[in-house]
Design a protein around this motif. Structure first.
Motif, short mmCIF file in Angstrom:
data_model
loop_
_atom_site.label_atom_id
_atom_site.label_comp_id
_atom_site.label_asym_id
_atom_site.label_seq_id
_atom_site.Cartn_x
_atom_site.Cartn_y
_atom_site.Cartn_z
N SER A 25 0.90 -1.19 -0.01
CA SER A 25 0.03 -0.15 0.15
C SER A 25 0.78 1.13 -0.10
CB SER A 25 -1.05 0.04 1.31
OG SER A 25 -2.02 -1.36 1.15
N SER A 29 -5.90 -1.58 4.88
CA SER A 29 -5.60 -2.57 3.91
C SER A 29 -5.73 -4.09 4.86
CB SER A 29 -4.12 -2.40 3.44
OG SER A 29 -4.03 -1.45 2.63
N LEU A 45 -6.90 -5.44 -5.96
CA LEU A 45 -7.23 -3.72 -6.02
C LEU A 45 -5.88 -3.02 -5.37
CD1 LEU A 45 -10.91 -3.21 -4.61
CD2 LEU A 45 -9.84 -2.74 -6.82
N LYS A 74 -3.03 -2.62 -7.82
CA LYS A 74 -3.44 -1.71 -8.97
C LYS A 74 -3.47 -0.48 -8.24
CE LYS A 74 -6.52 -4.28 -11.97
NZ LYS A 74 -7.93 -4.30 -12.44
N ASN A 75 -3.63 -0.23 -7.12
CA ASN A 75 -3.76 1.10 -6.31
C ASN A 75 -2.27 1.69 -6.24
OD1 ASN A 75 -4.63 3.54 -4.98
ND2 ASN A 75 -4.76 2.18 -3.27
N GLN A 107 -7.10 5.41 1.86
CA GLN A 107 -7.10 4.29 1.46
C GLN A 107 -8.56 3.54 0.95
OE1 GLN A 107 -4.97 2.77 0.45
NE2 GLN A 107 -4.66 0.45 0.87
N LEU A 159 -9.12 5.72 -2.33
CA LEU A 159 -8.33 5.31 -3.70
C LEU A 159 -8.65 3.70 -4.11
CD1 LEU A 159 -5.09 7.13 -2.57
CD2 LEU A 159 -6.54 7.46 -4.61
N LEU A 160 -8.92 3.03 -3.04
CA LEU A 160 -9.27 1.63 -3.39
C LEU A 160 -10.70 1.64 -4.17
CD1 LEU A 160 -8.41 -0.64 -0.22
CD2 LEU A 160 -7.16 -0.44 -2.58
N VAL A 184 -10.12 2.89 -7.63
CA VAL A 184 -9.28 1.93 -8.49
C VAL A 184 -10.49 0.82 -8.98
CG1 VAL A 184 -7.89 -0.11 -8.42
CG2 VAL A 184 -6.89 2.15 -7.66
N GLY A 197 -7.82 6.23 -10.68
CA GLY A 197 -6.54 5.94 -9.90
C GLY A 197 -6.25 7.43 -9.32
#
Lengths: 190, 190
Positions: A36, A108, B5, B8-9, B107, B110-111, B114, B119
């Motif tokens: 993260s 996360s 995820l 990709k983030n 977080q 942003l997740l 994504v 993004g």
């Protein structure tokens, strides 16, 4: 789908204590934190894992639970966490925002836990000196938080906050969490 | 799935600027933050949304980009963010850990971004005084961070950090992010 994970990801404080969590599960969760974002990509966080009953018991003695539930000292034997992830800040790395990193890492880890059918709670009320001795944590590392994990044994519901945001537990043992409405937290920009 | 995820983030800093993001998308993202954990459930964070080109341009002027890329002043016209979420701390609410809340909120946002094919990047290098004037932010609210959002127009790859954790960009424009290995960030507890 993320919406579902986020709504399921409540702060759980009572667990099926005998449902174990493996060390490899904990490593998978820390790996989510590792991948993260980190402020200036400094990555100052370190992690200590505990998934054995005897170690868990020693950690449990150094935790404070649910400040708003004055009459509840924390989960009783049988309902305690099955695992812990202790999160440290390596001050030798000098991150500009270790607490933001902590928040990202916790989110996360906890979303990953929920996806695996687990749940947990971020605890910051800690006997830090005793924990440091117990876990043999070098001076350079600051204890930031402990994530308690397990298979949840309680129901947590979200409500819309009127004014009071204190969470509370009803007579059936259901835990209620008032969240401020969207209109209250979004400001206009004209 | 969460693993996907999270990988990709990445922190994206170049976007298809003309691919708009609607205000309702931004509200959905803030709702994910709203439903996430908050220290002592205080919920001190407030959010300002911007998705119109003219407003975006005024915000852009108050942002600093990618401290490690010395020769890069930030995304050029055409590759700038299509939206922003500005995050404030309402100091009147007196949260014990607003920065942890900020990390959790970022977080979640942003997740969520994504998952929608978007993004973004958390920016804390801000001209705070000018931003405060521009956005008419009351004294009581501290500007914590700005999340820049858009449809990413760059490739970001994760690598294993040897010693240096500075991110860098290669001649093809690919952005490389060295992450510390799992063995380095997990401590033993015996």
């Amino acid at each position: 789908m993320l919406y579902e994970l986020i709504t399921k990801n409540r702060s759980y404080r009572r667990f099926y204590q005998d449902k174990a969590i493996s060390e490899s599960t904990l490593k998978n969760l820390v790996n989510l934190a590792r991948l993260s974002a980190s402020a200036a990509n400094k990555q100052p966080l370190k992690f200590i894992l505990s998934s054995e009953p005897e170690k868990n018991a020693r950690i449990f003695d150094n935790l404070a639970w649910a400040a708003y539930l004055k009459d509840w000292p924390g989960p009783e034997e049988g309902e305690r966490p099955a695992a812990y992830i202790i999160i440290l800040n390596d001050t030798g790395i000098s991150s500009p925002y270790p607490q933001v990193d902590l928040g990202i890492a916790c989110q996360s880890i906890l979303l990953g836990a929920v996806e695996k059918g687990l749940g947990g709670c971020i605890l910051a009320g800690l006997k830090r000196k005793k924990l440091r001795e117990l876990l043999n944590i070098p001076e350079q590392h600051e204890i930031m938080a402990v994530i308690a994990l397990g298979h949840p044994k309680e129901t947590v519901v979200i409500e819309t906050a009127d004014k009071d945001i204190k969470y509370w537990r009803d007579t059936e043992g259901v835990h209620h969490v008032p969240k401020r409405p969207l209109e209250e937290i979004i400001f206009k920009f004209d």
